[in-house]
Design a protein around this motif. Structure first.
Motif, PDB file in Angstrom:
ATOM      1  N   GLY A  19      -3.594   6.967  17.611  1.00  0.00           N
ATOM      2  CA  GLY A  19      -3.605   8.446  17.253  1.00  0.00           C
ATOM      3  C   GLY A  19      -4.498   9.228  15.719  1.00  0.00           C
ATOM      4  O   GLY A  19      -4.370   9.956  15.408  1.00  0.00           O
ATOM      5  N   VAL A  45      -5.244  12.578  14.070  1.00  0.00           N
ATOM      6  CA  VAL A  45      -4.789  12.861  13.599  1.00  0.00           C
ATOM      7  C   VAL A  45      -5.878  14.099  12.627  1.00  0.00           C
ATOM      8  O   VAL A  45      -6.320  14.914  12.008  1.00  0.00           O
ATOM      9  CB  VAL A  45      -4.368  12.047  13.152  1.00  0.00           C
ATOM     10  CG1 VAL A  45      -4.419  12.067  11.301  1.00  0.00           C
ATOM     11  CG2 VAL A  45      -2.844  11.264  13.233  1.00  0.00           C
ATOM     12  N   VAL A  54      -4.096   5.639  10.253  1.00  0.00           N
ATOM     13  CA  VAL A  54      -2.964   5.512  11.802  1.00  0.00           C
ATOM     14  C   VAL A  54      -2.411   4.755  12.188  1.00  0.00           C
ATOM     15  O   VAL A  54      -2.925   3.947  12.314  1.00  0.00           O
ATOM     16  CB  VAL A  54      -4.239   6.327  12.197  1.00  0.00           C
ATOM     17  CG1 VAL A  54      -3.321   7.206  13.515  1.00  0.00           C
ATOM     18  CG2 VAL A  54      -5.233   7.890  11.176  1.00  0.00           C
ATOM     19  N   THR A 110       2.118   8.329  13.713  1.00  0.00           N
ATOM     20  CA  THR A 110       2.001   8.705  14.699  1.00  0.00           C
ATOM     21  C   THR A 110       2.736   8.229  16.175  1.00  0.00           C
ATOM     22  O   THR A 110       3.169   8.834  17.138  1.00  0.00           O
ATOM     23  CB  THR A 110       0.473   8.622  15.277  1.00  0.00           C
ATOM     24  OG1 THR A 110       0.142   7.382  16.059  1.00  0.00           O
ATOM     25  CG2 THR A 110      -0.553   9.032  14.824  1.00  0.00           C
ATOM     26  N   LEU A 161       5.143  15.006  18.064  1.00  0.00           N
ATOM     27  CA  LEU A 161       4.263  15.652  17.403  1.00  0.00           C
ATOM     28  C   LEU A 161       4.300  16.391  16.148  1.00  0.00           C
ATOM     29  O   LEU A 161       3.185  16.242  14.822  1.00  0.00           O
ATOM     30  CB  LEU A 161       2.925  16.485  17.833  1.00  0.00           C
ATOM     31  CG  LEU A 161       1.747  16.094  18.429  1.00  0.00           C
ATOM     32  CD1 LEU A 161       1.192  15.526  18.141  1.00  0.00           C
ATOM     33  CD2 LEU A 161       1.438  17.621  19.699  1.00  0.00           C
ATOM     34  N   THR A 163       4.233  14.082  12.715  1.00  0.00           N
ATOM     35  CA  THR A 163       3.421  13.782  12.005  1.00  0.00           C
ATOM     36  C   THR A 163       2.120  14.630  11.865  1.00  0.00           C
ATOM     37  O   THR A 163       1.803  14.819  10.755  1.00  0.00           O
ATOM     38  CB  THR A 163       2.578  13.475  13.664  1.00  0.00           C
ATOM     39  OG1 THR A 163       3.383  12.229  14.117  1.00  0.00           O
ATOM     40  CG2 THR A 163       1.365  12.353  13.287  1.00  0.00           C
TER      41      THR A 163
END
Length: 201
Positions: free
Chosen positions: A16, A20, A131, A176, A180, A183
């Motif tokens: 992800g 990010v 991440v 992640t 959402l 995060t």
């Protein structure tokens, strides 16, 4: 002259990182995307085409580098890959330096570097954020990609520093595997925290 706090952003395949990096951009943080820069340098009219053509004849054309042809020459050939990297890496480093100068007045900038640990690209960074997501989430994301197989995924993972080691070496971890919004909140908290570390900007 003040300079931004430089955060390196990295993560294994399917973790992800691109999402990010986009969250960082949406929060107003300048992001230098190393992969995108390489694509520009090797794309139509790219600055590296003459050097790549000279080193690997027949691999470039009006549309830039023919990735299939070039990949066939360098994949599995360490000497050829090293030759290509000697062409590409200095150009990316120069672009990165220009990016830093362009954004000298910012508190924080992000360098999105996929193979940060694998290629030892940590020089000049003030901190590194990795991440990460649970292995099952990572696997599901990657296998959902067009053309991806379990065998290809295993080969890619074998070439990457294991996620556990990346997390151990990181200054910050962005999860992640969460919803959402959670995060994004984690990303925004990190931006605030690192911005405060550079009050001189």
């Amino acid at each position: 002259m003040s300079r931004p706090f430089v955060l390196g952003l990295t993560g294994s395949i399917g973790m992800g990182k691109s999402a990010v990096a986009q969250m960082m951009r949406e929060a107003g943080v300048p992001v230098f995307d190393a992969d995108a820069q390489v694509h520009r340098l090797q794309g139509p009219g790219g600055a590296l085409l003459p050097a790549i053509e000279a080193a690997f004849p027949g691999t470039t054309g009006p549309n830039g580098v023919d990735r299939g042809k070039l990949g066939a020459l360098v994949f599995g050939d360490p000497a050829a890959l090293a030759r290509l990297e000697r062409i590409v890496h200095p150009a990316v480093a120069a672009a990165r330096e220009s990016f830093l100068i362009e954004h000298a007045g910012e508190r924080l900038v992000v360098f999105d570097i996929p193979l940060l640990f694998e290629k030892g690209h940590g020089a000049g960074l003030d901190a590194v954020a990795v991440v990460s997501a649970p292995a099952a989430v990572q696997r599901a994301r990657v296998l959902a990609r067009s053309g991806m197989t379990a065998e290809k995924f295993a080969q890619i993972l074998a070439l990457q520093v294991p996620d556990a080691e990346k997390r151990a070496r990181a200054d910050h971890i962005i999860d992640t595997g969460l919803p959402l919004d959670e995060t994004r909140a984690m990303v925004n908290d990190l931006i605030g925290q690192l911005g405060e570390k550079n009050p001189s900007a």
